[in-house]
Design a protein around this motif. Structure first.
Motif, mmCIF file in Angstrom:
data_model
loop_
_atom_site.group_PDB
_atom_site.id
_atom_site.type_symbol
_atom_site.label_atom_id
_atom_site.label_comp_id
_atom_site.label_asym_id
_atom_site.label_seq_id
_atom_site.Cartn_x
_atom_site.Cartn_y
_atom_site.Cartn_z
ATOM 1 N N MET A 25 -13.099 15.006 6.872
ATOM 2 C CA MET A 25 -12.597 16.184 6.176
ATOM 3 C C MET A 25 -12.132 15.864 4.760
ATOM 4 O O MET A 25 -11.875 16.767 3.965
ATOM 5 C CB MET A 25 -11.435 16.804 6.963
ATOM 6 N N LEU A 26 -11.999 14.576 4.438
ATOM 7 C CA LEU A 26 -11.537 14.178 3.113
ATOM 8 C C LEU A 26 -12.704 14.141 2.135
ATOM 9 O O LEU A 26 -13.792 13.680 2.486
ATOM 10 C CB LEU A 26 -10.873 12.807 3.173
ATOM 11 N N PRO A 27 -12.504 14.606 0.901
ATOM 12 C CA PRO A 27 -13.565 14.490 -0.106
ATOM 13 C C PRO A 27 -13.922 13.028 -0.327
ATOM 14 O O PRO A 27 -13.051 12.147 -0.227
ATOM 15 C CB PRO A 27 -12.925 15.107 -1.357
ATOM 16 N N PRO A 28 -15.166 12.715 -0.611
ATOM 17 C CA PRO A 28 -15.557 11.316 -0.801
ATOM 18 C C PRO A 28 -14.905 10.717 -2.039
ATOM 19 O O PRO A 28 -14.628 11.414 -3.023
ATOM 20 C CB PRO A 28 -17.081 11.401 -0.962
ATOM 21 N N GLY A 29 -14.649 9.426 -1.979
ATOM 22 C CA GLY A 29 -14.162 8.715 -3.154
ATOM 23 C C GLY A 29 -12.663 8.658 -3.321
ATOM 24 O O GLY A 29 -12.167 8.068 -4.282
ATOM 25 N N ILE A 30 -11.888 9.258 -2.418
ATOM 26 C CA ILE A 30 -10.427 9.218 -2.539
ATOM 27 C C ILE A 30 -9.917 7.876 -2.010
ATOM 28 O O ILE A 30 -10.152 7.521 -0.864
ATOM 29 C CB ILE A 30 -9.773 10.377 -1.783
ATOM 30 N N SER A 31 -9.196 7.155 -2.855
ATOM 31 C CA SER A 31 -8.725 5.821 -2.479
ATOM 32 C C SER A 31 -7.353 5.848 -1.819
ATOM 33 O O SER A 31 -7.090 5.097 -0.886
ATOM 34 C CB SER A 31 -8.658 4.916 -3.729
ATOM 35 N N SER A 32 -6.467 6.715 -2.321
ATOM 36 C CA SER A 32 -5.103 6.769 -1.802
ATOM 37 C C SER A 32 -4.687 8.228 -1.599
ATOM 38 O O SER A 32 -3.927 8.789 -2.385
ATOM 39 C CB SER A 32 -4.141 6.069 -2.778
ATOM 40 N N LYS B 188 3.505 11.183 -17.500
ATOM 41 C CA LYS B 188 2.976 10.157 -16.601
ATOM 42 C C LYS B 188 2.205 10.816 -15.462
ATOM 43 O O LYS B 188 2.715 11.709 -14.791
ATOM 44 C CB LYS B 188 4.115 9.315 -16.026
ATOM 45 N N ALA B 189 0.980 10.384 -15.262
ATOM 46 C CA ALA B 189 0.161 10.902 -14.170
ATOM 47 C C ALA B 189 0.489 10.146 -12.883
ATOM 48 O O ALA B 189 0.449 8.921 -12.842
ATOM 49 C CB ALA B 189 -1.319 10.761 -14.501
ATOM 50 N N ILE B 190 0.818 10.892 -11.833
ATOM 51 C CA ILE B 190 1.094 10.289 -10.533
ATOM 52 C C ILE B 190 -0.168 10.268 -9.676
ATOM 53 O O ILE B 190 -0.389 9.348 -8.892
ATOM 54 C CB ILE B 190 2.219 11.060 -9.811
ATOM 55 N N GLY B 191 -1.002 11.298 -9.836
ATOM 56 C CA GLY B 191 -2.233 11.350 -9.064
ATOM 57 C C GLY B 191 -3.087 12.542 -9.446
ATOM 58 O O GLY B 191 -2.608 13.505 -10.059
ATOM 59 N N LEU B 192 -4.353 12.466 -9.096
ATOM 60 C CA LEU B 192 -5.302 13.543 -9.369
ATOM 61 C C LEU B 192 -5.373 14.470 -8.164
ATOM 62 O O LEU B 192 -5.525 14.006 -7.029
ATOM 63 C CB LEU B 192 -6.694 12.949 -9.645
ATOM 64 N N ILE B 193 -5.253 15.782 -8.396
ATOM 65 C CA ILE B 193 -5.353 16.757 -7.317
ATOM 66 C C ILE B 193 -6.827 16.965 -6.966
ATOM 67 O O ILE B 193 -7.630 17.349 -7.816
ATOM 68 C CB ILE B 193 -4.709 18.099 -7.716
ATOM 69 N N ALA B 194 -7.150 16.723 -5.700
ATOM 70 C CA ALA B 194 -8.538 16.852 -5.249
ATOM 71 C C ALA B 194 -8.826 18.245 -4.695
ATOM 72 O O ALA B 194 -9.874 18.822 -4.964
ATOM 73 C CB ALA B 194 -8.848 15.796 -4.191
ATOM 74 N N THR B 195 -7.896 18.789 -3.907
ATOM 75 C CA THR B 195 -8.081 20.131 -3.346
ATOM 76 C C THR B 195 -6.758 20.876 -3.358
ATOM 77 O O THR B 195 -5.677 20.271 -3.327
ATOM 78 C CB THR B 195 -8.608 20.092 -1.905
ATOM 79 N N THR B 196 -6.838 22.201 -3.403
ATOM 80 C CA THR B 196 -5.663 23.068 -3.376
ATOM 81 C C THR B 196 -5.827 24.117 -2.288
ATOM 82 O O THR B 196 -6.852 24.779 -2.209
ATOM 83 C CB THR B 196 -5.460 23.780 -4.729
ATOM 84 N N THR B 197 -4.809 24.242 -1.412
ATOM 85 C CA THR B 197 -4.784 25.308 -0.421
ATOM 86 C C THR B 197 -3.602 26.206 -0.732
ATOM 87 O O THR B 197 -2.463 25.734 -0.877
ATOM 88 C CB THR B 197 -4.631 24.737 0.996
ATOM 89 N N GLU B 198 -3.860 27.501 -0.870
ATOM 90 C CA GLU B 198 -2.792 28.467 -1.152
ATOM 91 C C GLU B 198 -2.581 29.346 0.067
ATOM 92 O O GLU B 198 -3.526 29.874 0.642
ATOM 93 C CB GLU B 198 -3.142 29.335 -2.354
ATOM 94 N N ILE B 199 -1.325 29.493 0.452
ATOM 95 C CA ILE B 199 -0.952 30.358 1.567
ATOM 96 C C ILE B 199 -0.494 31.681 0.979
ATOM 97 O O ILE B 199 0.385 31.722 0.115
ATOM 98 C CB ILE B 199 0.156 29.731 2.414
ATOM 99 N N HIS B 200 -1.104 32.767 1.421
ATOM 100 C CA HIS B 200 -0.845 34.090 0.864
ATOM 101 C C HIS B 200 0.223 34.805 1.661
ATOM 102 O O HIS B 200 0.147 34.898 2.878
ATOM 103 C CB HIS B 200 -2.138 34.906 0.874
ATOM 104 N N PHE B 201 1.236 35.321 0.954
ATOM 105 C CA PHE B 201 2.310 36.072 1.615
ATOM 106 C C PHE B 201 2.141 37.553 1.353
ATOM 107 O O PHE B 201 1.783 37.948 0.268
ATOM 108 C CB PHE B 201 3.685 35.624 1.103
#
Length: 291
Positions: A208-215, A278-291
């Motif tokens: 389920m993880l996108p390819p290439g993610i190291s951490s 300072k960059a802590i990490g790159l966002i690969a995917t975003t899930t939004e929960i709708h209220f």
């Protein structure tokens, strides 16, 4: 819960499996809703949170599997329901109301002392929460998020009955549910008021993880869940987890001439030099929960 069409279709499929039915019409009958309601969910790409809770509680399936398709390390957040099953259990759920008592349970689950803290965490105004209380509203998506986020029993959270203690991790078996070929433990963090705090791990299928993610790491903040790669810190165009003067948040970043960056999110927009954050990490995917 706001999902894309594929995710909504997958949730509906797992609801069919949970009830042991084959058609959307049969599912609607189980949920006691209009016959065309399920097809409308699929068209909108949105499955109501209360229907997901209804399914989880009345069938006993694991909430994490029902929402995310994840069986690895699943916890049954429905247990501790006073021995009730089936129609009796569902009747108790139908009696469950929203309002002040439900908001109090959600706050207790997170350890929040004030409604302001709860609003800040979910990016909600105090007026919205006050309206929920005044109208005795049941925010199903918030209940689901809280149960998955904190580990408190879903039955207690939804109804106020039985113990609020988090359940121990157990094996869950769902008839005909797809097996997870391999699982990976992902670090989980909560982002609140500019601070990033470790909050355990989440097990998910490696496929389920996108390819290439190291951490990989899951970042929870109010209505957003981000999957970040903490091994990437060389800023390029994209969405990033950024430390700005000791305050952490997620920003969309565009590189400009002269080693400058355009930085933007829902609350602010500015330009700066690349060495000013300072960059802590790159966002690969975003899930939004709708209220």
């Amino acid at each position: 819960m706001k999902e894309n069409l594929d995710s909504s279709s997958a949730i509906i499929e797992r609801m069919l499996i949970s009830y042991g039915v084959k058609t959307q019409k049969e599912l609607a009958e189980k949920l006691e809703i209009p016959a065309n309601a399920v097809s409308n969910w699929q068209q909108r790409g949105s499955v109501p949170g209360k229907s997901i809770i209804d399914c989880a509680i009345t069938t006993g399936v694991d909430l994490n599997w029902l929402v995310n398709g994840n069986l690895a390390g699943a916890r049954n957040l429905v247990r501790d329901s006073q021995g009730l099953r089936g129609s009796e259990l569902r009747e108790n759920l139908l009696k469950a109301s929203g309002g002040k008592e439900l908001i109090r349970r959600i706050m207790d689950a997170y350890g929040f002392k004030t409604q302001t803290e709860l609003g800040d965490y979910f990016h909600l105004s105090s007026g919205t929460i006050s309206t929920w209380i005044r109208r005795d509203f049941f925010p199903g998506e918030v209940v689901i998020t809280c149960a998955l986020d904190t580990g408190v029993p879903l039955y207690w959270l939804a109804t106020g009955q039985s113990s609020p203690k988090p359940q121990q991790q157990i094996e869950v078996s769902v008839s005909h549910a797809p097996e997870t070929p391999s699982a990976q433990s992902i670090n989980k963090y909560q982002l609140t008021a500019g601070q990033l705090k470790a909050s355990g791990t989440v097990s998910t299928a490696s496929s389920m993880l996108p390819p290439g993610i190291s951490s990989p790491a899951f970042i929870f903040s109010g209505r957003y869940i981000w999957l970040a790669d903490l091994a990437v810190n060389n800023i390029a165009n994209g969405k990033w987890l950024i430390d700005l003067d000791g305050n952490i948040d997620v920003y969309n970043i565009s590189r400009l001439p002269g080693n400058k960056l355009k930085v933007k999110n829902e609350s602010t927009e500015f330009q700066c030099l690349s060495n000013e954050l300072k960059a802590i990490g790159l966002i690969a995917t975003t899930t939004e929960i709708h209220f």
